[in-house]
Enzyme design. Sequence first.
Site, PDB file in Angstrom:
ATOM      1  N   GLU A 160      90.988  22.312 129.605  1.00  0.00           N
ATOM      2  CA  GLU A 160      91.288  22.672 128.217  1.00  0.00           C
ATOM      3  C   GLU A 160      92.786  22.866 128.009  1.00  0.00           C
ATOM      4  O   GLU A 160      93.339  22.483 126.978  1.00  0.00           O
ATOM      5  CB  GLU A 160      90.552  23.962 127.820  1.00  0.00           C
ATOM      6  CG  GLU A 160      89.035  23.885 127.897  1.00  0.00           C
ATOM      7  CD  GLU A 160      88.412  23.042 126.793  1.00  0.00           C
ATOM      8  OE1 GLU A 160      89.121  22.636 125.851  1.00  0.00           O
ATOM      9  OE2 GLU A 160      87.188  22.770 126.896  1.00  0.00           O
ATOM     10  N   ASP A 218      82.197  13.012 129.294  1.00  0.00           N
ATOM     11  CA  ASP A 218      82.742  12.214 128.188  1.00  0.00           C
ATOM     12  C   ASP A 218      84.178  11.693 128.351  1.00  0.00           C
ATOM     13  O   ASP A 218      84.414  10.487 128.409  1.00  0.00           O
ATOM     14  CB  ASP A 218      82.598  12.973 126.853  1.00  0.00           C
ATOM     15  CG  ASP A 218      83.029  14.434 126.937  1.00  0.00           C
ATOM     16  OD1 ASP A 218      83.637  14.830 127.939  1.00  0.00           O
ATOM     17  OD2 ASP A 218      82.763  15.178 125.979  1.00  0.00           O
ATOM     18  N   GLU A 229      74.475  20.508 118.745  1.00  0.00           N
ATOM     19  CA  GLU A 229      75.026  20.206 120.075  1.00  0.00           C
ATOM     20  C   GLU A 229      74.095  19.283 120.854  1.00  0.00           C
ATOM     21  O   GLU A 229      74.539  18.323 121.463  1.00  0.00           O
ATOM     22  CB  GLU A 229      75.273  21.502 120.863  1.00  0.00           C
ATOM     23  CG  GLU A 229      76.437  22.327 120.339  1.00  0.00           C
ATOM     24  CD  GLU A 229      77.797  21.718 120.661  1.00  0.00           C
ATOM     25  OE1 GLU A 229      78.086  20.592 120.206  1.00  0.00           O
ATOM     26  OE2 GLU A 229      78.589  22.372 121.352  1.00  0.00           O
ATOM     27  N   GLU A 259      83.983  14.625 116.980  1.00  0.00           N
ATOM     28  CA  GLU A 259      83.673  13.323 117.603  1.00  0.00           C
ATOM     29  C   GLU A 259      83.110  12.293 116.628  1.00  0.00           C
ATOM     30  O   GLU A 259      83.457  11.110 116.695  1.00  0.00           O
ATOM     31  CB  GLU A 259      82.739  13.502 118.805  1.00  0.00           C
ATOM     32  CG  GLU A 259      83.436  14.005 120.066  1.00  0.00           C
ATOM     33  CD  GLU A 259      83.811  15.478 120.025  1.00  0.00           C
ATOM     34  OE1 GLU A 259      83.302  16.199 119.126  1.00  0.00           O
ATOM     35  OE2 GLU A 259      84.621  15.923 120.862  1.00  0.00           O
TER      36      GLU A 259
END
Length: 674
Positions: free
Chosen positions: A112, A253, A346, A367
């Site tokens: 992150e 991802d 989610e 996204e």
Amino acid sequence: MHLFDTWLCFGFLSLVNGLREYDKKDLITLREEVRSMFDHAYSSYLTYAYPYDELRSLSCDGFDTWGSFSLTLIDALDTLAVMGNFSEFRRVAEIISARADFEANINVSVFETNIRVVGGLLSAHLLSRKAGINLEPGWPCNGPLLRLAEDMAKRLIAAFDTPTGMPYGTVNLKYGVPEGETSITCTAGIGTFLLEFGTLSRLTGDPLYEEVAMNAIKALHYYKSNIGLVGNHIDVLTGHWTAQDSGIGAGVDSYFEYLAKGTLLFQDPLLATIFHEHKAAIEKYIRREDWHLWVSMTKGQVTLPVFQSLDAYWPGVLSLFGEIGDAMKSLHNYHRVWKQFGFTPEFYNIPQAEAGTNREGYPLRPELIESVMYLYRATGDPYLIQVGIDILRSLQHSAKTTCGYATINDVRDHRKADRMESFFLAETTKYLYLLFDPDNFIHNSGQKGEIIETQWGQCIVDAGGYIFNTEAHPIDPGALYCCHRSQNLFSDQKATLWKFIPVNDMKEKENIEHALYPKDIKDTNDDKPIEIVKLSEMRHTSVNNVENNNNKNLINPLPLINGKVDEVIAIEEESKINTNNPEALSGSLCQEEPESLKVQVAAPPSGIYKADDSENIDTYETYTTSDGHYPTSATKNNTESFIKQNSIKSRFEPQILLENIRKRIYIQQIILQK
Ligand SMILES: *[C@@H]1O[C@H](CO)[C@@H](O)[C@H](O)[C@H]1NC(C)=O
Ligand SMILES: *[C@@H]1O[C@H](CO)[C@@H](O)[C@H](O)[C@H]1NC(C)=O
Ligand SMILES: *[C@@H]1O[C@H](CO)[C@@H](O)[C@H](O)[C@H]1NC(C)=O
């Protein structure tokens, strides 16, 4: 309210003849609504939350989440430039630049912190010139934001000092990897460094960053299963997969995303090969119809028939390689889910058409709108504007609060939760804005650029072809060719960068190293490759810090390779994470969030808004081939002729642009801006 009325009005008019055409005026109205959305959330952050990391958008205050570095401010900075608010950009860049470094006794997520902080700083650094900042001599190879990005990367790089080259998930910004830190990291937490670290290496001339990022990718690729898939979590000390579910979403991802975008940004054929190899396995095992499920990485059988909100980046990645037909088909599925709830949960259980248990939230994720933006650039299909409007309307109706925009706690009743993640301002609002702003400088595809002089010669900047990192921070690919030092390093010395060798082959590695490293880049004192010694130093410095806070400069490199083997054997243990457990696939994160992040939830609104189902959402099919669908590879010829007829770009610009920059064939055509 006024904007909303305007929208209803032209929305109605355009429906009269059954077509959805959006002219420039319509798009500008929508764009300005997105700007207001950003302004509301951004000024609320400044008013109520700064200098904390994030805004709590129900209680109207701030709290620290991923560190304590005013995260939202750093993450939102380049969005100001994208939206043209250069004065605010300059004000904030100055505040951030005043910071000396990131030294602090806090444990942070390596993943992150890289995508949000290092990515945000690099992007802002590269946009500084455009924003009218007084540049330091030597820009873009020099500058305060670049130095801060490098400072942070140096702290993160301690995590990569493992026998496999794959990083730990957590580091302490002062002391390095904490004592007793778990050696289990998710796949995305390993393979999502190349865009930032490669950029840093090209700009600073220090190849270390790019090297460790590439090395981690090579390691992941080495540990792929026999059928070409990667799992969800791996032990970075042993290369043992501890969560073997394979999919394209949470936990994995951005590994695939960085292979694809790394191919474009660095023109590296190895990355292209790795990406296409994985993609073939994804097509074969993970894709079912136009969904992507979770399967066992060894056998390929389905373990979890869910769509995840995070999966929605995939059509955007496909569009980078011109695979518009498949991308549109997946996007259409995702849009259906959005319309079912008004948001994407989610997790979405595909057979049952229900939100996944305990995964019903929508934390304002970007996204879906990200893929919509890419596909609209590639096709100009007005259906995609319609999807963008659905997303905008849902956010305005159900997520807006008096002081920002709130996470949706449950997409079934639209209850809000007291959190606004920094990616709402970094990504969600940025992609929405770019969808509705076709003339944005970000969409420049090489029509104009600027030649700048650096001490290493000429290069071209602001020529477009921006590559977004996974936090939507755009990187100007032209700038990577500005710093001559790095050009030298990368053309001449690339073959000498450390190659990934697995633990088992350590002996062989020692032999290979002798062949790989020419004398001049070896550390003359102890006969070790210089980069590896640096990594060791980094870690050792951290250890010294723990033992002796005031003795930071005492560097005493330990032999890395030999010292590590015993440790690996000692630490090898059974995984704590249960395979096939959906809990292991928890968001894009490699670790559960700390207890302090549990947030307050507000009562549901009286009326639940969903994107309007009265309209036929299949309008996009008017653009399709005779069988009424976007073509698959079987009807690829039709797609190609369709694309030609409609003068649709079959590839997204960066690819073409980068080829151009590389060949430098169009320098003459560059219009110099005054
Ligand atoms: C730029 O941002 C600041 C701070 O939010 C705001 O006050 C100002 O109106 C913005 N300027 C423009 C031109 O949007
Ligand atoms: C960082 O993590 C380690 C290991 O879990 C822990 O001992 C230490 O107290 C943590 N440091 C901070 C500042 O939270
Ligand atoms: C596609 O077109 C090429 C030549 O235009 C032809 O040779 C080929 O058979 C076509 N493929 C399909 C699947 O129709």
